[in-house]
Design an enzyme around this catalytic site. Structure first.
Site, PDB file in Angstrom:
ATOM      1  CB  SER A 187      -0.968   0.006   1.188  1.00  0.00           C
ATOM      2  OG  SER A 187      -0.251  -0.196   2.388  1.00  0.00           O
ATOM      3  CG  HIS A 218      -0.660   4.212   4.437  1.00  0.00           C
ATOM      4  ND1 HIS A 218      -1.873   3.961   5.044  1.00  0.00           N
ATOM      5  CD2 HIS A 218      -0.190   3.001   4.027  1.00  0.00           C
ATOM      6  CE1 HIS A 218      -2.134   2.664   5.004  1.00  0.00           C
ATOM      7  NE2 HIS A 218      -1.111   2.063   4.409  1.00  0.00           N
TER       8      HIS A 218
END
Length: 345
Positions: A145, A197
């Protein structure tokens, strides 16, 4: 009663068409991450502490391999499914623009820069003289991610949209879209890496603003790799996309037409794929059209057969005149200019 053939072959055919439409590199990443998770599941392997991104281990034991092993391991079935389903639309669009080899290089570049930024921020937080966040140095992060957040930023920049939809619930400005996703995932999901992230977003913006241009080789570099003999088996595959077939620039490709809205993630890409199958009509310029003569004019060719006697009309001219008179509102045969479709830790 005759069986419905379309219904019987519908699901399998659609799955095959969906899979065959995914370019080579994107589908390869999906297969690799899926196989690795399946092997871990079948063998009972759960020692992710050995392969995850662990700042303390990288600094103390210089385990740089964690930069890349961390992105291909996932902790749960939902984790790998969500990441791969998010990768398919974005990775496919970027691969069609850049080419398979260039996107592979970009993926390694993003993995490296994400890891370096993660390491720098974790070190500043863990070893600053004012207040030390020791737990950040011992956070074990795995998953694709971080790369996905970088791709979100890059794909949003390339599409030229002004707003994007967050899961179809509400629209946000395009530049705030990755930041909104960062907050939403942090609030809705437990045990996610905020720093992983965040570093993905920072790397994506760095690439979009050209800060990585000096790290991106020219097109000749990728062409040389594609012409190598050991690459022939990959290039022959129908889903492989040559760099010469993408944008010739080795940096950020741009679209010639900018959309105003996008639904984000897979919804917007699915709508663009659907709309590409619909018939399109060329928009006429009403301001320059005479209201007394509706429709589009057509210039007739003056070329005729030199052997025909003087005063004899061309039969092809009669056919074109009859065709035009029967459909006065017919559009010209000019082609409509369209943009190339192209296209969390």
């Amino acid at each position: 009663m005759r069986p419905n053939i379309v219904t019987e072959a519908g699901v399998q055919t659609r799955v095959n068409q969906w899979w065959n439409a995914i370019p080579f590199l994107t589908s390869s990443v999906v297969v690799v991450c899926g196989i690795i998770y399946l092997i871990c599941l079948l063998t009972g392997y759960d020692s992710f502490y050995e392969v995850c991104f662990l700042p303390s281990a990288i600094i103390s034991r210089f385990q740089v391999y964690r930069f890349y092993t961390a992105i291909i391991f996932h902790g749960s079935l939902l984790h790998v499914l969500f990441n791969m389903m998010a990768l398919v639309p974005m990775g496919s669009e970027l691969e069609r623009i850049m080419g398979s080899v260039r996107l592979l290089y970009l993926t390694f570049l993003l993995a490296t820069t994400n890891a370096i930024l993660h390491l720098l921020i974790a070190s500043l937080a863990g070893y600053n003289p004012f207040y030390q966040y020791d737990h950040i140095m011992n956070e074990c992060a795995i998953g694709f991610s971080g790369i996905l957040f970088s791709m979100i930023v890059i794909e949003t920049s390339l599409s030229g949209v002004t707003s994007r939809s967050v899961f179809g619930l509400f629209n946000v400005p395009a530049k705030l879209y990755p930041w909104i996703l960062l907050v939403v995932f942090q609030l809705l999901m437990t045990n996610v890496s905020l720093l992983g992230h965040l570093c993905g977003i920072l790397s994506g913006f760095s690439y979009s603003y050209g800060l990585f241009n000096f790290l991106m080789p020219g097109s000749s570099f990728f062409t040389t790799i594609e012409s190598a003999s050991w690459m022939s088996s990959f290039i022959r595959r129908p889903k492989f996309i040559m760099c010469t077939g993408g944008n010739p620039s080795s940096y950020i490709p741009t679209y010639s037409v900018q959309n105003t809205t996008s639904s984000g993630f897979s919804t917007g890409n699915a709508w663009r794929s659907l709309s590409s199958w619909l018939p399109q009509r060329e928009a006429s310029n009403q301001s320059s059209e005479d209201s007394r003569f509706p429709g589009r004019g057509r210039t007739l060719s003056t070329a005729r057969d030199p052997t025909a006697p003087t005063g004899e009309t061309d039969p092809n001219l009669h056919a074109r005149l009859l065709e035009d008179s029967s459909s006065p509102d017919r559009l010209s045969d000019a082609t409509v200019t369209t943009t190339a479709e192209p296209r969390c830790q």
